[in-house]
Design a protein around this motif. Structure first.
Motif, mmCIF file in Angstrom:
data_model
loop_
_atom_site.group_PDB
_atom_site.id
_atom_site.type_symbol
_atom_site.label_atom_id
_atom_site.label_comp_id
_atom_site.label_asym_id
_atom_site.label_seq_id
_atom_site.Cartn_x
_atom_site.Cartn_y
_atom_site.Cartn_z
ATOM 1 N N UNK A 416 -5.624 -3.610 -9.817
ATOM 2 C CA UNK A 416 -6.079 -4.923 -9.390
ATOM 3 C C UNK A 416 -7.484 -4.829 -8.783
ATOM 4 N N UNK A 417 -7.683 -3.823 -7.940
ATOM 5 C CA UNK A 417 -8.994 -3.618 -7.330
ATOM 6 C C UNK A 417 -10.052 -3.354 -8.397
ATOM 7 N N UNK A 418 -9.668 -2.574 -9.397
ATOM 8 C CA UNK A 418 -10.600 -2.288 -10.496
ATOM 9 C C UNK A 418 -10.951 -3.551 -11.260
ATOM 10 N N UNK A 419 -9.945 -4.369 -11.473
ATOM 11 C CA UNK A 419 -10.155 -5.604 -12.207
ATOM 12 C C UNK A 419 -11.169 -6.494 -11.465
ATOM 13 N N UNK A 420 -11.036 -6.600 -10.151
ATOM 14 C CA UNK A 420 -11.925 -7.477 -9.396
ATOM 15 C C UNK A 420 -13.314 -6.884 -9.206
ATOM 16 N N UNK A 421 -13.367 -5.602 -8.855
ATOM 17 C CA UNK A 421 -14.637 -5.053 -8.374
ATOM 18 C C UNK A 421 -15.176 -3.875 -9.176
#
Lengths: 455, 394
Positions: A416-421
């Motif tokens: 999820x973090x990768x997807x956002x940032x």
């Protein structure tokens, strides 16, 4: 100090947009510039909640009805309800829109030509001003935007012009009536040429005289939306010719003010003033001079075509390089919007959920009550204005609460973090997220992280 | 490693708060404690001729027209000046010799833009862009030890920004996020000095607020908030470990329309200010004896009323200097007069004292800042603006 990313999709969604919704960054990755450019053109209609808000004439009629009832408290309560509904509607729009760059652009100009609900007499009208004067013109010509905003009753009342009376006018001899220069001064200083744009106190007074008579018409019962509440009242207008910034304007009633505003909209100092505001908002707190100069040049060349200015911003390679180099701290409103966008929330029910309403309220607790800037200068747009200790603590508090709100539904916080940032994430942040004791904490840390707090 | 040490301090503060054990606080012998300074920024442009009307100036009535106050309503101060009736609580301070209005004071910046004027007021130079730091921050830099400074509110005003660390606090908040979460966030912020310094500061200050018991309930009206701000400023400063400098922001003074006279919108603002100052003094307790309070606005307003029962942006204004250390009970001014030919640009009260002269006197008398530091650090290049003397008990 901060981790930089060379991936333009990250800047596109965070710096130019309003923060990534889940999957948004991946979907635009092949052509971030094209994604931005398209937003200044085709316009999907505004969200239902925005278009359902009543028009100013409707609101004004109700305002007068409330006032004649003589219950001060009731009238105030009604105005507050309208104001809160407007705030929720635009918050929902910002959170859910798939044109976040366009929305940011709208808000930039809404802030530049701001009215504020801090003035009680226009609390009910500040949302209408943004919907009716700013949104339709924000990617049009600056001249149209300026005229629409100046003529909007919310602006006329906010800066006291509705009561301004020319001393030599038919009404001018009446006791206690006269000129009010508030609107004229702020048009010059804030909306057009800027404080060092080359005007004098006499110019302020002369412009105020030209604008006498621009006031608010009480709407007739039963008249539809198309009816305007702007009124040019001749008996308030200062007769005679005026000399404004070196030019003589012969007496021509309402047209005097319109001519002056059009001239101001095309003034080279206005081009610079607006270009600088845009560059500060998108590029850096202290944007490089060549970028500002080119934006101003584009503004002049296209006679203030804001769509063209937006294009020029997006297609300038230096803008992307500088933007990557210079962080911009999210304002409280931007933080709340970005957090809700990150949650992936969708507006599917007729009733807005309590969690979203409290998220909107958190903006105020972080020091930025929406549509209520402290002064006609609007909200500031620099890091030091938003990095006060109490402010930062509240962001952390909000991140903690929001993480608890939707964190449990995030299957893999790491993905999820990768997807956002993406590659903006510092390895240490990645690690902290991976090591978090639970999903809520993992998401809360992501939302509190420097990578998220700076756009 | 400064980061580590300040973080340790914060964690220690947290622990103290968690155990509900207030920080050791002992009362200083009255008047002997270190000096304290409160700046109240009245944003928007206070109408000086309404707040401290020159009621016995022969040209007052003509000049003010419909905004002239009824002589009977005004509280007399001396042969020329009076106090607006809404400031009545401060009349006692004047009688005690603890209040000194300074009239016809103005910035060197002479534009009539709020925003530029406020920037010039706060950065303490002759222009809005003359410095990135504020004069109270530079004062803090030149003070011995490591005194702290705090602003009431969520943002840090320009006047407190600069090299020395300053904090901001909202006294209507009293909770804190979970300690282990905060610790993880501080770890993330180790690479980001802006966020990490701010967070560390805020946690320390909130710890102080909680232990000094000056936190108020969460849901408060605007007036209650304002009054809570003044009160919290007093309580925080009364603590021996509390801030030595505080800034309280007060907005809404831009009275372009229907400002009223003895009563009305401006009267309500003035009454709010007076009750805030009374709260501040109550919170300070004995420490009032060594505290200086300065209330000032970015400019005054037009002498004559405008066409809408208000006043437009002007130049010369009035400052209120108060405190147990102030040689008050008099109005200090080189009064420029109110005849049409006396006015600046034919419309404004002509300033006869530079705001920075006033600041110098206030910092010298109120915080013991040496003339050398004033000239070198706080207001460099202002030798031509001498510090007025004789305003403070020594």
């Amino acid at each position: 100090m901060r981790h930089r990313s060379s991936d333009p999709s990250i800047l596109a969604v965070h710096r130019f947009g309003l923060g990534a919704r889940p999957g948004e960054r991946r979907s635009i990755r092949s052509d971030p510039r094209g994604w931005l450019e398209a937003q200044l053109r085709s316009f999907t209609k505004p969200s239902k909640r925005l278009s359902q808000q009543p028009s100013h004439p409707e609101l004004y009629r109700e305002h007068l009805r409330q006032r004649t009832r003589g219950e001060d408290q009731g009238a105030r309560r009604w105005a507050r309800t309208v104001y809160v509904e407007e705030r929720i509607a635009r918050f929902v729009h910002a959170v859910t829109t798939d044109q976040p760059f366009r929305e940011r652009w709208v808000r930039l100009f809404s802030n530049l030509l701001c009215v504020s609900a801090r003035k009680r007499t226009i609390t009910f009208a500040v949302g209408a001003h943004e919907r009716e004067a700013i949104r339709p013109h924000a990617v049009g010509r600056y001249e149209s935007l300026l005229l629409a905003s100046t003529k909007h009753p919310a602006m006329l009342v906010y800066l006291d012009n509705q009561q301004s009376v020319g001393p030599g006018s038919a009404l001018g001899s009446a006791k206690g009536k006269g000129l009010n220069e508030n609107l004229a001064r702020e048009i010059l200083e804030l909306h057009t040429v800027g404080v060092s744009g080359g005007y004098t106190q006499t110019d302020v007074t002369e412009l105020a005289k030209m604008l006498t008579g621009w006031t608010v018409r009480p709407p007739k019962e039963g008249v539809g939306d198309s009816e305007t509440t702007f009124l040019y009242a001749k008996r308030r207008h200062q007769p005679g010719s005026k000399t404004f910034m070196g030019t003589v304007y012969p007496e021509s009633g309402q047209q005097e003010g319109e001519r002056a505003l059009k001239r101001l909209a095309h003034h080279p100092s206005t081009a610079r003033h607006i270009a600088h505001k845009i560059a500060v908002h998108f590029v850096a707190d202290d944007p490089p001079e060549p970028i500002v100069a080119d934006l101003a040049q584009c503004f002049r060349d296209t006679e203030g075509n804001l769509q063209a200015v937006g294009d020029s911003l997006i297609h300038d390679d230096r803008v992307w390089e500088e933007a990557a180099r210079n962080p911009k701290l999210r304002t409280p409103e931007e933080v709340a919007i970005a957090m809700m966008r990150a949650s992936g929330w969708q507006d599917r029910r007729s009733k807005v959920p309590e969690t979203l309403i409290s998220m909107e309220k958190a903006i105020q607790q972080m020091g930025q009550l929406p549509l209520s800037p402290p002064s006609p200068a609007g909200w500031p747009d620099r890091q030091e204005d938003w990095a006060g200790p109490e402010q930062i603590l509240r962001r952390v508090e909000l991140a903690e609460k929001t993480g608890a709100l939707f964190g449990p539904q995030i299957r893999s916080p790491k993905a999820y973090a990768d997807d956002l940032l993406g590659d903006r994430l510092h390895p240490e942040t990645r690690q902290a997220i991976a090591r978090a004791p639970d999903r809520s904490t993992a998401v809360a840390l992501l939302l509190a992280s420097p990578e998220f707090q700076w756009r | 490693m400064a980061l580590i040490s300040s973080r340790r301090r914060f964690l220690a503060g947290l622990a103290a708060g968690a155990a509900a054990a207030p920080l050791p606080s002992f009362a200083w012998a009255s008047g002997n404690g270190p000096h304290r300074f409160v700046l109240v920024l009245l944003r928007g442009g206070l109408d000086a001729l309404a707040a401290v009307p020159p009621i016995d100036d022969p040209h007052y009535r003509d000049a003010r027209g419909t905004l002239a106050l009824a002589p009977k309503a005004v509280l007399p101060l001396d042969n020329t000046f009076g106090l607006h009736p809404a400031l009545a609580p401060l009349a006692n301070w004047y009688a005690e010799g603890h209040l000194m209005p300074v009239h016809a004071v103005g910035l060197s910046y002479r534009g009539r833009s709020h925003f530029n004027a406020q920037d010039a007021l706060e950065n303490g130079t002759e222009s809005p862009s003359g410095a990135d730091s504020g004069w109270l921050n530079r004062a803090l830099v030149s003070m011995p030890g490591e005194p702290s400074a705090t602003a009431i509110g969520t943002t840090l005003p320009l006047v407190l920004r600069g090299d020395a660390t300053a904090s901001s606090v909202d006294p209507t908040r009293k909770s804190r996020p979970p300690e282990d979460f905060v610790e993880s966030v501080l770890d993330l912020y180790a690479r980001d000095p802006i966020l990490s310094d701010a967070l560390t500061q805020a946690l320390e200050t909130r710890g102080q607020v909680m232990s000094s018991g000056s936190a108020t309930r969460k849901r408060a009206s605007r007036t209650e908030r304002s009054s809570a701000g003044f009160k919290a400023a007093g309580t925080l400063m009364a603590d021996a470990n509390g801030p030595r400098i505080m800034v309280v922001d007060s907005a809404g003074w831009d009275t372009h329309a229907r400002q009223g006279t003895e009563e009305g919108a401006l009267a309500r603002l003035l009454a709010g200010l007076a009750s805030g100052l009374v709260e501040l003094r109550a919170g300070l307790g004995d420490v009032w004896a060594s505290t200086t309070v300065l209330c000032i606005s970015e400019f005054g307003r037009t002498v004559r009323p405008n066409g809408t029962g208000g006043t437009d942006h002007g130049t010369g204004g009035v400052a209120l200097l108060a405190g147990g250390n102030v040689l008050g009970g008099r109005v200090v001014t080189d009064w420029p007069g109110l005849r049409p030919q006396d006015l600046l640009d034919g419309r404004d009260l002509r300033p006869t004292l530079a705001a920075r002269q006033l600041f110098k006197a206030a910092l010298h008398g109120g915080l013991d800042i040496s003339d050398n530091a004033l000239e070198q650090v706080v207001f460099p290049g202002t030798a031509a603006l001498p510090r007025p003397t004789g305003w403070f008990r020594s």
